[in-house]
Motif scaffolding. Sequence first.
Motif, PDB file in Angstrom:
ATOM      1  N   MET A 177       0.839  -1.203   0.000  1.00 28.39           N
ATOM      2  CA  MET A 177       0.000   0.000   0.000  1.00 28.39           C
ATOM      3  C   MET A 177       0.870   1.247   0.000  1.00 28.39           C
ATOM      4  O   MET A 177       1.963   1.256   0.572  1.00 28.39           O
ATOM      5  N   GLU A 230      -0.440   6.949   1.640  1.00 31.12           N
ATOM      6  CA  GLU A 230      -1.820   7.399   1.767  1.00 31.12           C
ATOM      7  C   GLU A 230      -2.762   6.247   2.112  1.00 31.12           C
ATOM      8  O   GLU A 230      -3.622   6.368   2.990  1.00 31.12           O
ATOM      9  N   GLN A 231      -2.607   5.114   1.453  1.00 28.38           N
ATOM     10  CA  GLN A 231      -3.466   3.953   1.695  1.00 28.38           C
ATOM     11  C   GLN A 231      -3.239   3.368   3.081  1.00 28.38           C
ATOM     12  O   GLN A 231      -4.182   2.893   3.724  1.00 28.38           O
ATOM     13  N   ASN A 232      -1.985   3.396   3.552  1.00 27.67           N
ATOM     14  CA  ASN A 232      -1.695   2.913   4.903  1.00 27.67           C
ATOM     15  C   ASN A 232      -2.416   3.741   5.957  1.00 27.67           C
ATOM     16  O   ASN A 232      -2.967   3.201   6.921  1.00 27.67           O
ATOM     17  N   ASP A 238     -11.016   2.967   6.705  1.00 30.19           N
ATOM     18  CA  ASP A 238     -11.771   1.963   5.954  1.00 30.19           C
ATOM     19  C   ASP A 238     -12.329   0.888   6.875  1.00 30.19           C
ATOM     20  O   ASP A 238     -13.412   0.348   6.637  1.00 30.19           O
ATOM     21  N   TYR A 255     -15.534   8.644   0.692  1.00 26.98           N
ATOM     22  CA  TYR A 255     -14.111   8.548   0.362  1.00 26.98           C
ATOM     23  C   TYR A 255     -13.466   9.937   0.382  1.00 26.98           C
ATOM     24  O   TYR A 255     -12.338  10.099   0.862  1.00 26.98           O
ATOM     25  N   LYS A 304     -10.324  10.882   2.580  1.00 25.79           N
ATOM     26  CA  LYS A 304      -9.102  11.377   1.927  1.00 25.79           C
ATOM     27  C   LYS A 304      -8.664  12.704   2.547  1.00 25.79           C
ATOM     28  O   LYS A 304      -7.468  12.937   2.790  1.00 25.79           O
TER      29      LYS A 304
END
Length: 271
Positions: free
Chosen positions: A93, A96-98, A104, A111, A115
């Motif tokens: 990831m 940002e995804q971490n 989530d 979203y 974000k």
Amino acid sequence: MIELRDIKKGFGDKEILKGVSATMESGKVNLIIGSSGSGKTVMMKCIVGLMTVNSGTILYNDQDFTAMDEHEKKTIRQEIGMLFQGSALFDSMTVEQNVMFPLDMFGKGSYKEKKKRVMECLDRVNLKDAAKRFPAEISGGMKKRVGIARAIVLNPKYLFCDEPNSGLDPQTSLLIDKLIKELTLEYTITTVINTHDMNTVMESGDHIIYMYEGYKQWEGSNEEIIFAKDEKLNDFIFASEFLRDAKEMRQMEMFRDKNWRDRLQGGKPEK
């Protein structure tokens, strides 16, 4: 606030925690220190519920965590942020995804809202420009800061850090200590850190618990530790001649501070 009341934990015939009581206040950096085998890691695992105490009580804001069922404990855990020793980022990831991951799992909203929150946290740890990079592409200190951003993304009331400076150079360690302390004050978090880092002890330790062979041997602040008479504590903290000299220099600096002298003469009992 987190309160421990006479908690005991053992494995088979071996008793690890031997009736520990302590209070960890919000808006303060609370440190658990001690040599290997002292019980500090087991104590932190019991506080967050990774281990179950054999007896005693753990309270989160006067709520008995030890008496809760799994559903009730989950509610408390959603108020907890964790910074792991090795950062524990997902390699596949992006940064940002971490940071998005806890949102989530537990967060609500669109979203776009998630974000926005992620970018706010990355900006707070000065990593906004690294959002699209992967963990393998950033330094150890940056990984720690990503871990901090992930830990605070859900606006936790409690922040637990396991050896946050492990593997970092001294300058980066100072930056991580400063960041954790700033966030603790800014968001009035109850921060609990398990550490061996003596700089963290001396610079960030608003409240310090020294564990020795399963007992709470000493308790106080980073100012009080300079004047502590506990032999076991001093052997652990000021083990080298260099550190003993540094202690004497810090004592002289503090005695020159009139505010500290006034507090010292105010009859506060020595630990």
